[in-house]
Design a protein around this motif. Structure first.
Motif, PDB file in Angstrom:
ATOM      1  N   ALA B 264       6.665   2.362   2.263  1.00  0.00           N
ATOM      2  CA  ALA B 264       5.337   1.716   3.439  1.00  0.00           C
ATOM      3  C   ALA B 264       4.351   2.955   3.535  1.00  0.00           C
ATOM      4  O   ALA B 264       3.187   2.391   3.579  1.00  0.00           O
ATOM      5  N   LEU B 265       5.036   4.178   3.749  1.00  0.00           N
ATOM      6  CA  LEU B 265       3.743   5.046   4.326  1.00  0.00           C
ATOM      7  C   LEU B 265       3.044   5.595   3.446  1.00  0.00           C
ATOM      8  O   LEU B 265       2.379   5.834   2.606  1.00  0.00           O
ATOM      9  N   ILE B 266       3.855   5.992   2.171  1.00  0.00           N
ATOM     10  CA  ILE B 266       3.693   6.716   1.326  1.00  0.00           C
ATOM     11  C   ILE B 266       2.352   5.644   0.050  1.00  0.00           C
ATOM     12  O   ILE B 266       1.409   5.985  -0.819  1.00  0.00           O
ATOM     13  N   VAL B 267       2.617   4.619  -0.077  1.00  0.00           N
ATOM     14  CA  VAL B 267       1.654   4.046  -0.801  1.00  0.00           C
ATOM     15  C   VAL B 267       1.290   3.278   0.509  1.00  0.00           C
ATOM     16  O   VAL B 267      -0.793   3.286  -0.632  1.00  0.00           O
ATOM     17  N   GLY B 268       0.610   3.520   1.754  1.00  0.00           N
ATOM     18  CA  GLY B 268       0.324   3.399   1.892  1.00  0.00           C
ATOM     19  C   GLY B 268      -1.199   4.178   3.051  1.00  0.00           C
ATOM     20  O   GLY B 268      -2.017   3.852   3.082  1.00  0.00           O
ATOM     21  N   ILE B 269      -0.631   5.285   3.462  1.00  0.00           N
ATOM     22  CA  ILE B 269      -1.699   6.018   3.650  1.00  0.00           C
ATOM     23  C   ILE B 269      -2.455   6.059   2.208  1.00  0.00           C
ATOM     24  O   ILE B 269      -3.394   5.874   3.618  1.00  0.00           O
ATOM     25  N   PRO B 270      -2.187   6.625   1.941  1.00  0.00           N
ATOM     26  CA  PRO B 270      -3.743   6.347   0.767  1.00  0.00           C
ATOM     27  C   PRO B 270      -4.420   5.576   0.740  1.00  0.00           C
ATOM     28  O   PRO B 270      -5.716   5.603   0.089  1.00  0.00           O
ATOM     29  N   GLU B 271      -3.831   4.219   0.689  1.00  0.00           N
ATOM     30  CA  GLU B 271      -5.233   3.543   1.188  1.00  0.00           C
ATOM     31  C   GLU B 271      -5.433   3.292   2.049  1.00  0.00           C
ATOM     32  O   GLU B 271      -6.583   3.052   2.383  1.00  0.00           O
ATOM     33  N   ILE B 272      -4.823   3.708   3.401  1.00  0.00           N
ATOM     34  CA  ILE B 272      -5.695   3.063   5.195  1.00  0.00           C
ATOM     35  C   ILE B 272      -6.746   4.588   4.540  1.00  0.00           C
ATOM     36  O   ILE B 272      -7.683   4.215   5.491  1.00  0.00           O
ATOM     37  N   PHE B 273      -6.432   5.764   4.064  1.00  0.00           N
ATOM     38  CA  PHE B 273      -7.412   6.851   3.622  1.00  0.00           C
ATOM     39  C   PHE B 273      -8.658   6.742   2.443  1.00  0.00           C
ATOM     40  O   PHE B 273      -9.294   7.274   1.847  1.00  0.00           O
ATOM     41  N   ARG B 274      -8.207   4.690   2.412  1.00  0.00           N
ATOM     42  CA  ARG B 274      -9.296   5.171   0.905  1.00  0.00           C
ATOM     43  C   ARG B 274     -10.752   5.185   0.871  1.00  0.00           C
ATOM     44  O   ARG B 274     -11.673   5.789   0.066  1.00  0.00           O
TER      45      ARG B 274
END
Lengths: 301, 318
Positions: B264-274
């Motif tokens: 969740a973090l590995i896919v999520g972090i870059p998405e959150i900081f898009r």
């Protein structure tokens, strides 16, 4: 036969660069038992800083080509040594006592960070080195034309490696490095400041890697922010090929890998060039699991 | 304790199953990516987390599964889901063959060799090996999966397919972890010599776990191929392997909840900081370093197995 010698010479020049980068890997691995994945990116930073300094100072016309480049090289080594020390302090030192896997991930994170930092500062496009810095003439040797740039690159690599070898073998600090590489705990008991040894290793390795970056710029004229990855991986392969933690091993491995790759690209296929290095690595490790010059050590019995 | 875990798992699944209708297609796709990485992470976790074998080339097995399915589906028109066992077998066999000579190598040597294997596979795909991989362009027109005559097309439909597969994986791997095989792997990770000494055939176990992890990644490859309908070598680069490896260590090697959180973090972090656009990978790299410094063992570390010796009255401990 001419083709063979031509490729051999090309391979030696690239091999010299691989060997220089491999020295950084091998020294860090020798002391810390850590694959410094960010080392390839330090090499990229060296290439970019070299370009910046060359462009900013325009030294070449003023002082003559070779002296100008020499000055730039020394500056790059200084800058990269500083960056290496910061990298150790920020990403590796807090993880000294941690499991190996976390240190590997920290190294990968540092690599991603540095690579993207270069991209943000310099842009994602290829950058071009001015090609008129070093003389573009070629020397004829055994009916093969070898550009002077390649000779200079190879000579400089060998000189740096020789200096490093003497430094590690003959000086007090070198002895401390070797002692820490064998057994950190015992070295500490003998009054060696292991953290200082590691700092020195992180000054020397990146400095050599940075100079290798400058050399690649001078040799090929083109640099890109992702190139550190490929060169870094090849150099690590070279270090393992020669027996990791072993300075002459890194030299032999680097030169050998460069030559094998050049010959493979010429006689097998250029498209498979990058795969050849890894095939050689796997083949050698199957036959000699500790690399060519590595010593056979019994592991925890 | 066992019951509580099962109840939590079912609750979690129920909440997730009702979630998609409230989300837009974009975020459902993010959830799908998380699901795919979670299954990949769990499959790699068997090798890295449990057996302690450094594998930084897992994308190669993912690729073999995806390409096997894609090639058979596009040339022979075999329905894609029928190919699940074929993809698993292809990736597993490939792993067993490749791992055989290298699996005895010391940690970091194994690490670099698996990187090498990953790169060799990627280069082979780019170079259109045997003329069947489509070179750098890859393979097009892979068909969508269909279940009971219903073709799965939208992200919403894929969500249920992927997360069902993830659920099955979690349950199976949970039992595997607590089986004789799983305990033997952990023993192997902690002390290989001692494991060998107490009668665990370490070489065979290492090969088996490599093949099993690879087979699982091969099946995810099939799902991925049918979701994208196009596959190309760049989807299976070294960085994919790095992401899989990282999410395991970040979340907590050897722990199933850890791997799920890691994905969740590995896919999520870059998405959150898009919104940060170019700088997000910079943040990502820095986050990896910082997380490792503060949670060295991962965010949810594997719980150590504790055995207590009953003290018999009157007997003193040495």
């Amino acid at each position: 036969m001419e083709e063979f010698f031509q490729q051999f010479a090309n391979g030696l020049a690239v091999g010299g660069i691989y060997a220089l980068i491999a020295l950084g890997y091998t020294m860090v691995y020798g002391v810390l038992k850590l694959i410094n994945f960010a080392h390839g990116d330090l090499f990229t930073i060296g290439a970019y800083l070299g370009l910046t300094v060359l462009a900013a100072l325009g030294l070449t016309e003023f002082y003559g080509a070779v002296i100008g480049v020499l000055l730039v090289a020394i500056m790059i080594m200084g800058m990269l040594a500083a960056i290496g020390a910061v990298l150790d302090r920020a990403a590796y030192r807090p993880l000294r006592e941690s499991p190996r896997l976390s240190a590997v991930v920290s190294a990968l994170g540092a690599s991603i960070f540095l690579q993207n930092l270069v991209m943000l500062v310099y842009g994602a496009r290829f950058q071009v080195y001015p090609l008129d810095i070093l003389p573009s003439t070629a020397v004829s040797l055994f009916q093969v034309d070898i550009p002077v740039v390649k000779i200079i690159v190879l000579a400089a690599s060998i000189l740096l490696m020789a200096v490093l070898y003497l430094f590690v073998q003959r000086t007090r600090i070198g002895t401390a490095i070797r002692a820490a590489a064998i057994d950190q705990g015992a070295a500490r008991l003998m009054g060696i400041d292991v953290n200082r040894v590691i700092l020195i290793v992180f000054l020397i390795g990146p400095a050599l890697g940075g100079v290798a970056g400058l050399m690649v710029g001078l040799l090929y004229g083109q640099i890109n922010f992702t190139m550190g990855w490929t060169y870094g991986l090849k150099a690590f392969t070279a270090a393992i090929l020669g027996g990791i933690g072993n300075i002459p091993g890194a030299m032999v491995g680097g030169l050998l890998l460069g030559v094998i790759e050049a010959l493979g690209a010429a006689y097998i296929s250029i498209a498979w060039k990058d795969a050849i290095a890894f095939c050689v690595l796997i083949a050698i490790l199957i036959v000699r699991p500790t690399g060519l010059l590595g010593e056979r050590v019994a592991e925890k019995i | 304790m066992k019951n509580r875990n099962a109840i939590l798992f079912i609750l979690f699944a129920a909440v997730l199953a009702t979630l998609p209708p409230f989300l837009n297609a974009y975020w459902v796709d993010v959830l799908n990516a998380i699901g795919i990485y979670a299954i990949l992470g769990l499959s790699l976790n068997l090798i890295v987390g449990h057996a302690g074998l450094f594998n930084l080339g897992h994308a190669a097995f993912f690729a073999i599964g995806a390409y096997t399915a894609a090639i058979l589906n596009t040339t022979f028109g075999i329905p894609i889901l029928w190919l699940l066992p074929v993809s698993a077998l292809a990736a597993g066999l490939f792993a067993a063959v490749v791992a055989r000579p290298i699996v005895h190598l010391r940690g970091d040597y194994l690490c670099i060799v698996t990187i090498g294997v990953g790169e060799i596979v990627r280069i082979a795909l780019v170079n259109d090996v045997f003329g069947i991989t489509g070179g750098a362009n890859g393979i097009f027109d892979i068909s969508r999966p269909s279940v009971f005559g219903l073709t799965i097309r939208t992200p919403y439909e894929f969500f249920y397919l992927i997360w069902f597969f993830l659920g099955v994986t979690i349950v199976l791997f949970h039992f595997l972890e607590n089986s004789r095989f799983g305990r033997a792997l952990n023993y192997l990770r902690e002390d290989e010599v001692a494991a060998e000494g107490s009668g665990i055939p370490t070489a065979r176990y290492k090969l088996a776990v490599f093949a099993l992890g690879a087979a699982w990644a091969g099946m995810v490859g099939l799902i991925f191929a049918s979701k994208m309908t196009i596959i190309a070598p760049e989807s299976f680069s070294f960085w994919e392997s790095v992401l899989m490896f990282t999410l395991i260590i970040l979340g907590g090697a050897g722990s199933i909840p850890g791997v799920l959180l890691g994905a969740a973090l590995i896919v999520g972090i870059p998405e959150i900081f898009r919104d940060l656009a170019n700088a997000r990978m910079l943040v990502f790299g820095a986050a990896m370093v910082v997380m490792m410094i503060f949670r060295t063992e991962g965010i949810i570390p594997q719980r150590p197995r504790v055995y207590r010796l009953e003290e018999t009255p009157g007997e003193e401990r040495p």
